[in-house]
Design an enzyme around this catalytic site. Structure first.
Site, PDB file in Angstrom:
ATOM      1  CG  HIS A  18    -121.528  55.514 -16.840  1.00 50.96           C
ATOM      2  ND1 HIS A  18    -122.176  56.656 -17.256  1.00 50.96           N
ATOM      3  CD2 HIS A  18    -121.149  54.868 -17.969  1.00 50.96           C
ATOM      4  CE1 HIS A  18    -122.179  56.699 -18.577  1.00 50.96           C
ATOM      5  NE2 HIS A  18    -121.570  55.615 -19.035  1.00 50.96           N
ATOM      6  CE  LYS A  42    -118.351  59.358 -27.639  1.00 48.80           C
ATOM      7  NZ  LYS A  42    -118.676  58.440 -26.550  1.00 48.80           N
ATOM      8  CB  SER A 129    -124.404  59.588 -21.478  1.00 46.97           C
ATOM      9  OG  SER A 129    -123.622  59.082 -20.418  1.00 46.97           O
TER      10      SER A 129
END
Length: 161
Positions: A18, A42, A129
């Protein structure tokens, strides 16, 4: 004319992949907004406030990058900030298919909004992630996936058993 871009995501946590896209995008646009989605569906490891704080720390050396949290439609957020470009990272064909659908929906909602797809640097093409959290959950070394500060924050969420 100054172009404002938004790089949206959950960033739970922000990875070096990122950060690579943020750094490369910051060179391309006068202003880059890293927009961190609340995204409770999430079930994030970190709160929105924690994710915003970590991203602000990781991007502190980039003067044209702002980090904000949001809980609205991305097309509306872009309109509020006069952004005309969305940055989306794509690692695979399946990422592209999904992101293309989102780009088309966002353009229907905000016709001034274009999406630019950026491939990650090759060394980060596999990174997500989810991978960071899975490695940390099993006490693996995540130092090559995130900044030192984020590494400490992630490790603290998974105490050794």
């Amino acid at each position: 004319m100054s172009v404002i871009a938004i790089y949206p995501g959950t960033f739970d946590p922000l990875t070096l992949g990122h950060l690579d896209i943020i750094q490369r995008s910051a060179v391309l646009f006068e202003r880059l907004i890293v927009a961190i989605a609340s995204n409770p569906s999430k079930k994030p490891l970190f709160s929105l406030e924690e994710r915003v704080a970590m991203a602000k720390q990781a991007t502190a050396s980039l003067p044209n990058v702002d980090v904000i949290g949001f809980n609205s439609l991305l097309a509306q957020l872009a309109e509020q900030h006069r952004a005309t470009v969305l940055i989306r990272g794509v690692r695979s064909v399946s990422d592209f298919d999904y992101e293309r659908q989102l780009a088309q929906a966002n353009q229907q909602l905000n016709p001034q909004l274009d999406t630019i797809f950026m491939a990650p640097n090759e060394q980060y093409a596999f990174l997500s992630s989810t991978i960071v959290k899975e490695v940390a959950r099993h006490q693996g070394n995540i130092g090559c996936f995130v900044t030192t500060e984020i590494q400490h924050a992630v490790v603290a969420k998974f105490p050794a058993s």
